[in-house]
Design a protein around this motif. Structure first.
Motif, short mmCIF file in Angstrom:
data_model
loop_
_atom_site.label_atom_id
_atom_site.label_comp_id
_atom_site.label_asym_id
_atom_site.label_seq_id
_atom_site.Cartn_x
_atom_site.Cartn_y
_atom_site.Cartn_z
N ILE A 284 0.85 -1.19 0.00
CA ILE A 284 0.00 0.00 0.00
C ILE A 284 0.88 1.23 0.00
O ILE A 284 1.85 1.32 0.77
CB ILE A 284 -0.93 0.00 1.23
N GLN A 285 0.55 2.17 -0.86
CA GLN A 285 1.27 3.42 -0.90
C GLN A 285 0.29 4.57 -0.75
O GLN A 285 -0.81 4.54 -1.31
CB GLN A 285 2.04 3.59 -2.21
N SER A 286 0.72 5.57 0.00
CA SER A 286 -0.11 6.77 0.10
C SER A 286 0.75 8.01 0.15
O SER A 286 1.90 7.96 0.63
CB SER A 286 -0.98 6.69 1.37
N PRO A 287 0.25 9.12 -0.39
CA PRO A 287 -0.97 9.18 -1.19
C PRO A 287 -0.74 8.60 -2.58
O PRO A 287 0.38 8.29 -2.94
CB PRO A 287 -1.22 10.69 -1.26
N ARG A 288 -1.77 8.45 -3.34
CA ARG A 288 -1.61 7.96 -4.71
C ARG A 288 -1.19 9.08 -5.65
O ARG A 288 -0.48 8.84 -6.63
CB ARG A 288 -2.90 7.33 -5.21
N LYS B 270 4.44 7.50 1.78
CA LYS B 270 4.39 6.39 2.72
C LYS B 270 4.19 5.06 2.01
O LYS B 270 3.54 4.98 0.97
CB LYS B 270 3.26 6.61 3.74
N CYS B 271 4.76 4.03 2.61
CA CYS B 271 4.69 2.68 2.03
C CYS B 271 4.41 1.69 3.15
O CYS B 271 5.11 1.68 4.17
CB CYS B 271 6.00 2.35 1.34
N TYR B 272 3.41 0.84 2.94
CA TYR B 272 3.09 -0.21 3.89
C TYR B 272 3.31 -1.55 3.18
O TYR B 272 2.57 -1.90 2.26
CB TYR B 272 1.65 -0.06 4.37
N HIS C 75 6.64 -0.22 8.08
CA HIS C 75 6.28 0.72 7.03
C HIS C 75 7.45 1.68 6.80
O HIS C 75 8.32 1.82 7.67
CB HIS C 75 4.97 1.44 7.34
N GLU D 179 8.87 5.51 5.01
CA GLU D 179 8.53 6.83 4.51
C GLU D 179 9.71 7.41 3.73
O GLU D 179 10.86 7.27 4.16
CB GLU D 179 8.14 7.76 5.66
N THR E 243 3.09 6.26 -6.12
CA THR E 243 2.62 7.61 -5.83
C THR E 243 3.09 8.50 -6.96
O THR E 243 4.29 8.57 -7.25
CB THR E 243 3.20 8.14 -4.50
#
Lengths: 115, 113
Positions: free
Chosen positions: B5-9, B22-24, B73, B75, B108
């Motif tokens: 999961i990455q945020s934001p896209r 961010k990366c999960y 996670h 960053e 992202t």
């Protein structure tokens, strides 16, 4: 240092026809080879990988690739292309640096599928 | 199956601003990698972390820094943004003992104006 060459920037194939995307690598040891597919605006999806053993590897979505050490190649093939296969395809080699793996990608081949 | 999961896209910033991506990773994956893909380019390795320690460094500018936290996670912090930083930033993760099998997030897209 390792490198990957994908000689074809664009390839157009008719739907139902066979496909072969070329990949040549340069690496001093036994390579770990990968093919990834990227649809527009999307992430990279792993299609298949070669680590060792059988030189013909099967992947997802009907793709296969053959490792040829003598030619330093890892070409991707599919017997019958579907319109949904239109995407960009990246070949990559994995190399150990400082004990941890990094991927070096080729420049990619854009596959266009014509009706 | 769970993915990276990455945020934001999507992120739009102005020159000289800062950005944090961010990366999960996939659960139980212990290694995280960051890649940068410029327009029409292939992904370029930036940096990786194993068990919260930096494990390797690629072509990451000094203006960028990254870390991996106790929950694995990661960053990517980017300062003094330049127009040339506009790119798709991918995070990938790999499982213990499977460092060659990296699974990528959706990325992202950073636009610097």
């Amino acid at each position: 240092a390792q490198s990957v060459t994908q000689p074809d920037i664009h390839i157009t194939v008719s739907e139902g026809a066979s496909l072969e995307l070329r990949c040549n690598y340069s690496y001093g040891a036994t390579p770990y080879l990968f093919w990834y597919v990227q649809s527009p605006g999307q992430g990279l999806q792993l299609l298949l990988k070669y680590f060792s053993g059988d030189t013909l590897v099967q992947g997802i979505k009907g793709f296969e690739a053959e490792f040829k050490r003598s030619q330093s190649s890892f070409n991707l093939r599919k017997p019958s292309v579907h319109w949904s296969d239109a995407a960009e395809y990246f070949c990559a080699v994995g190399a150990l640096r400082s004990g941890y793996s990094t991927l070096t990608f080729g420049k990619g081949t854009m596959l266009l599928v014509s009706p | 199956a769970a993915g990276v999961i990455q945020s934001p896209r999507h992120l739009i910033k102005e020159k000289r601003e800062t950005a944090t991506l961010k990366c999960y990773p996939i659960p139980r994956h212990d290694t995280v990698y960051w890649y940068q893909q410029g327009p029409g380019q292939d992904p370029q390795f930036l940096i990786s972390f194993y068990e919260k320690m930096q494990s390797d460094k690629g072509s990451i500018p000094d203006r960028f820094s990254a870390q991996q936290f106790s929950d694995y996670h990661s960053e990517l912090n980017m300062s003094s943004l330049e127009l040339g930083d506009s790119a798709l930033y991918f995070c990938a993760s790999s499982a213990p003992g499977a460092i060659y099998e990296q699974y990528f997030g959706p990325g992202t897209r950073l636009t610097v104006t």
